[in-house]
Scaffold this active site. Structure first.
Site, PDB file in Angstrom:
ATOM      1  CB  CYS A  72      47.447  16.119  -7.023  1.00 45.46           C
ATOM      2  SG  CYS A  72      46.294  16.986  -8.069  1.00 45.46           S
ATOM      3  NE  ARG A 118      49.385  15.379  -1.612  1.00 37.65           N
ATOM      4  CZ  ARG A 118      50.120  16.361  -1.120  1.00 37.65           C
ATOM      5  NH1 ARG A 118      50.355  16.409   0.172  1.00 37.65           N
ATOM      6  NH2 ARG A 118      50.615  17.292  -1.887  1.00 37.65           N
ATOM      7  CD1 TRP A 140      40.566  18.039  -4.028  1.00 40.38           C
ATOM      8  CD2 TRP A 140      41.361  19.933  -4.902  1.00 40.38           C
ATOM      9  NE1 TRP A 140      39.775  19.066  -3.598  1.00 40.38           N
ATOM     10  CE2 TRP A 140      40.235  20.233  -4.115  1.00 40.38           C
ATOM     11  CE3 TRP A 140      42.021  20.970  -5.562  1.00 40.38           C
ATOM     12  CZ2 TRP A 140      39.754  21.519  -3.964  1.00 40.38           C
ATOM     13  CZ3 TRP A 140      41.539  22.253  -5.401  1.00 40.38           C
ATOM     14  CH2 TRP A 140      40.424  22.512  -4.609  1.00 40.38           C
ATOM     15  CG  ASN A 168      51.236  17.599  -5.937  1.00 46.47           C
ATOM     16  OD1 ASN A 168      51.902  17.522  -4.923  1.00 46.47           O
ATOM     17  ND2 ASN A 168      50.197  18.389  -6.012  1.00 46.47           N
ATOM     18  N   GLY A 169      50.716  19.846  -8.664  1.00 47.51           N
ATOM     19  CA  GLY A 169      51.061  21.268  -8.681  1.00 47.51           C
ATOM     20  C   GLY A 169      50.272  21.988  -9.759  1.00 47.51           C
ATOM     21  CD  GLU A 212      32.872  29.532  10.713  1.00 50.90           C
ATOM     22  OE1 GLU A 212      31.668  29.516  10.421  1.00 50.90           O
ATOM     23  OE2 GLU A 212      33.616  28.556  10.529  1.00 50.90           O
ATOM     24  CE  LYS A 243      33.643  25.626  12.086  1.00 50.61           C
ATOM     25  NZ  LYS A 243      33.581  25.777  10.669  1.00 50.61           N
ATOM     26  CD  GLU A 300      31.013  22.531  12.430  1.00 52.48           C
ATOM     27  OE1 GLU A 300      30.432  21.774  11.648  1.00 52.48           O
ATOM     28  OE2 GLU A 300      31.626  23.540  12.052  1.00 52.48           O
ATOM     29  CG  HIS A 347      18.535  44.945  22.095  1.00 58.03           C
ATOM     30  ND1 HIS A 347      17.687  46.010  22.320  1.00 58.03           N
ATOM     31  CD2 HIS A 347      19.702  45.482  21.668  1.00 58.03           C
ATOM     32  CE1 HIS A 347      18.313  47.139  22.022  1.00 58.03           C
ATOM     33  NE2 HIS A 347      19.534  46.846  21.622  1.00 58.03           N
ATOM     34  CE  LYS A 360      34.811  19.403   4.287  1.00 60.16           C
ATOM     35  NZ  LYS A 360      34.856  20.460   5.300  1.00 60.16           N
TER      36      LYS A 360
HETATM   37  C1  F6R Z   1      30.584  24.033   9.099  1.00 63.78           C
HETATM   38  C2  F6R Z   1      30.421  23.524   7.753  1.00 63.78           C
HETATM   39  C3  F6R Z   1      29.119  23.704   7.080  1.00 63.78           C
HETATM   40  C4  F6R Z   1      29.312  24.078   5.615  1.00 63.78           C
HETATM   41  C5  F6R Z   1      27.953  24.108   4.896  1.00 63.78           C
HETATM   42  C6  F6R Z   1      28.086  24.579   3.461  1.00 63.78           C
HETATM   43  O1  F6R Z   1      31.863  23.817   9.593  1.00 63.78           O
HETATM   44  O2  F6R Z   1      31.329  22.950   7.194  1.00 63.78           O
HETATM   45  O3  F6R Z   1      28.332  24.629   7.745  1.00 63.78           O
HETATM   46  O4  F6R Z   1      29.927  25.330   5.569  1.00 63.78           O
HETATM   47  O5  F6R Z   1      27.408  22.816   4.906  1.00 63.78           O
HETATM   48  O6  F6R Z   1      28.888  23.724   2.723  1.00 63.78           O
HETATM   49  P1  F6R Z   1      29.526  24.182   1.367  1.00 63.78           P
HETATM   50  O7  F6R Z   1      30.455  25.285   1.650  1.00 63.78           O
HETATM   51  O8  F6R Z   1      30.233  22.950   0.850  1.00 63.78           O
HETATM   52  O9  F6R Z   1      28.411  24.600   0.456  1.00 63.78           O
END
Ligand code: F6R
Length: 611
Positions: free
Chosen positions: A2, A27, A73, A99-100, A484, A488, A491, A507, A606
């Site tokens: 927030c 935020r 948020w 906020n909190g 992971e 990372k 991407e 293998h 996102k």
């Molecule tokens: C990678 C990334 C994506 C999400 C995936 C699932 O850095 O952000 O692989 O993890 O799209 O998204 P959520 O967690 O929002 O269901």
């Protein structure tokens, strides 16, 4: 979580607050609102982005020179017009933004309900504003005094800014735990969660400390502590430019979010892990404990990074609870007519709570009779609403497209679940339970220690920024961390990267190894340590370049690897929480060195709301 902005002075307040809220949208951005002092207090609040507030009445917004604003948020109650701030007391005399989190809001609410108070929203904030009003009425006291009394009883974190009918030239703010900056102008003052809404008007600021109250008029700022003693404000000069502070001083949201992790993990543990009483509270699990303890099996569905968190959870749950676990890509699960039904528990993991494939996977399992548990970051999101029960990760808004702090918060919630269910099933002994709790409590500090090594990880990044391919290898709990790390890197840097269980290397993937292939081992001290050492030797024997994430004090692998990134020792169950951090930092710096937009990598979004 927030953002709050307030203005008191000589210019129209609305544009200042609106612009400030837009800067604070990182935020939280599920709903927003502004209250302005005209002849009376007028409030306008809406679900959705801050821009929705531009539709407010022209006459009100053009005249008022005092106001408070909020971008939310959601924590208590889903995003909606009613749950948006500002909130007013029952009499309408007080209006505040917050906020909190008020942790004891339920008991305070109960007290107020018994006294006849009513509530229009599900928020802890509406409880707080009425609690202050109730004290003011009962004690016949000033707002300032009532706030002091109220805040001594409030448990949790807050910044609040309060307006009172009849006092159009005064705002009162207080803080504990959440941030508050006051901008000092000529005949005007600005208040905000960070300096970004203030910097274009003044560079003179006061950072309000915990347990301080600020009484603010256009010409004066009086700071007091909760004991009513006056404190001399310390005015500082901002040494920043606007562009910087929008990301809290970091170059990118991704870096900011990586560095947020000690705080976001503390938020995730807050109110759940109690080291004084050695308890772990997860209401969503407790209320359905028999479902978990009698589950025939647990199916985890998720996508991307959240799926990797699911893989770690498979190790955790099978080890601690002795319940069989299957981890599924949501996109595969939904289409393959899975065998699922009553007696199965399906855990859906999602940062956004809106991922289309995960949503449909839940719907299918729910129809078939499975119990659905959501591990979700975005409060009130579709997955949270669709689940029978759940636990929020409380990582705060994640704006960088690459998931970082959401992943570690997911791991934390999943670890807490496994520990709790294991204890209930007696597959975790009391001494193990106490040891895990103690380890969990130390995680934020250990993550912080890794972040402090970021400069040396940046140096490592310089050696590999031009790589064409990368291999990430790990075993046990660290195998999903290898996956992971590879995700990372690819991407953010567009370098082709693959993650494998280290033993699988022989293998097939070992054919790729030559002097040009960096191989990153997640090689912290755990049950597989010796085996990983052998795997590293096998790579070195083929002239591969080895980078290793190692535990503090490990001289053996340090002597074998080309570069190391060091993390504190942690119980292997929780190791991914620290071993993933260097891979996040490394990917970030490699992406930056390659001149890429790390916050918005090409082709990604996102929240993946289409399948
Ligand atoms: C990678 C990334 C994506 C999400 C995936 C699932 O850095 O952000 O692989 O993890 O799209 O998204 P959520 O967690 O929002 O269901």
């Amino acid at each position: 979580m927030c953002g709050i902005v307030a203005y008191i002075g000589k210019q129209p307040a609305f544009p200042v607050i609106l612009k400030g809220l837009k800067r604070l949208e990182y935020r939280g951005y599920d709903s927003s609102g502004i209250a302005l002092f005209g002849d009376m207090v007028n409030t306008f609040k809406k679900k959705g982005r801050v821009a929705e507030l531009e539709a407010w009445d022209e006459e009100i917004i053009s005249t008022a020179t005092v106001g408070i604003g909020h971008t939310r948020w959601a924590t208590h109650g889903e995003p909606s017009d009613a749950n948006a701030h500002p909130h007013s007391s029952n009499s309408g005399r007080l209006t505040l933004v917050h906020n909190g989190i008020i942790e004891n809001y339920a008991s305070l609410k109960q007290e107020l309900v018994q006294k006849g108070y009513t509530f229009k929203s599900e928020t802890d904030t509406e409880v707080l504003v009425n609690f202050i009003e109730d004290i003011q009425i009962n004690n016949n006291s000033s707002l300032e005094e009532a706030m002091r009394i109220a805040l001594k009883r409030v448990v949790g974190a807050y910044v609040i800014i309060v307006m009172e009918e009849g006092f159009p030239n005064r705002l009162i703010a207080a803080r504990k735990g959440s941030p508050l900056v006051i901008g000092v102008g000529e005949g005007e003052h600005f208040l905000a969660s960070d300096a970004s809404p203030i910097i274009e008007y003044t560079k003179k600021v006061i950072y309000v400390n915990d347990y301080e109250l600020a009484i603010i008029t256009p010409d004066e700022i009086i700071l007091k502590n909760l004991g009513n003693e006056t404190i001399t404000p310390y005015i500082q000069q901002l040494d920043m430019e606007l562009a910087q502070i929008e990301k809290g001083g970091f170059d990118h949201f991704m870096l900011k979010e990586i560095f947020d992790q000690p705080g976001s993990l503390t938020d995730c543990l807050r109110g759940r892990l109690d080291m004084e009483n050695l308890t772990l509270t997860l209401a969503g699990v407790e209320e359905h404990m028999s479902v978990f303890s009698q589950a025939k099996r647990i199916i985890i569905v998720a996508c991307g990074t959240s799926w990797h968190a699911g893989l770690v959870a498979e190790y955790m749950i099978e080890t601690l609870c002795r319940i069989p676990v299957e981890v599924e890509y949501a996109s595969e699960f939904r289409y393959r007519n899975p065998v699922v039904g009553e007696g199965d528990v399906l855990i859906a993991i999602s940062q956004s709570g809106e991922t289309a494939d995960t949503l449909v996977a839940i719907e299918k399992a729910k129809e078939a009779g499975a119990f659905i548990f959501g591990v979700v970051n975005a409060v009130g999101s579709s997955i949270a609403r669709l689940s029978h029960s759940g636990a929020y990760t409380h990582a705060g808004p994640e704006i960088g497209v690459a998931s970082t702090k959401a992943f570690t918060a997911q791991l934390t919630v999943l670890a807490m679940m496994a520990i709790k269910i294991g204890r209930e099933k007696k597959t975790v002994t009391e001494s193990e339970y106490n040891r895990y709790l103690a380890e969990l409590a130390l995680i934020p500090e250990k993550v912080k220690a890794v972040l402090e090594t970021h400069e040396s990880i940046k140096e490592v990044a310089k050696h590999y920024a031009d790589a064409r391919d990368f291999l990430f290898l790990g075993r046990g709990y660290n195998f999903p961390v290898a996956l992971e790390g590879a995700l990372k890197l690819k991407e953010i840097s567009y370098i082709h990267a693959e993650g494998y269980p280290a033993a699988e290397m022989k293998h097939g993937p070992i054919a790729l190894v030559d002097e040009n292939l960096p191989v990153l081992f997640i090689a912290t001290k755990d049950a597989y340590y010796e085996k990983i050492v052998s795997n590293i030797q096998e790579i070195k024997a083929r002239k591969g370049m080895v980078i290793a994430v190692i535990s503090e004090g490990d001289t053996l692998i340090r002597g074998m690897a080309d570069h190391v990134m060091v993390v504190p020792e942690v119980d292997e169950l929780l190791a991914p929480l620290v071993s993933v951090i260097p891979t996040q930092i490394l990917s970030y710096y490699i992406g930056v060195l390659r001149g890429l937009d790390v916050d918005k990598p090409r082709n990604l979004a996102k929240s993946v709301t289409v399948e």
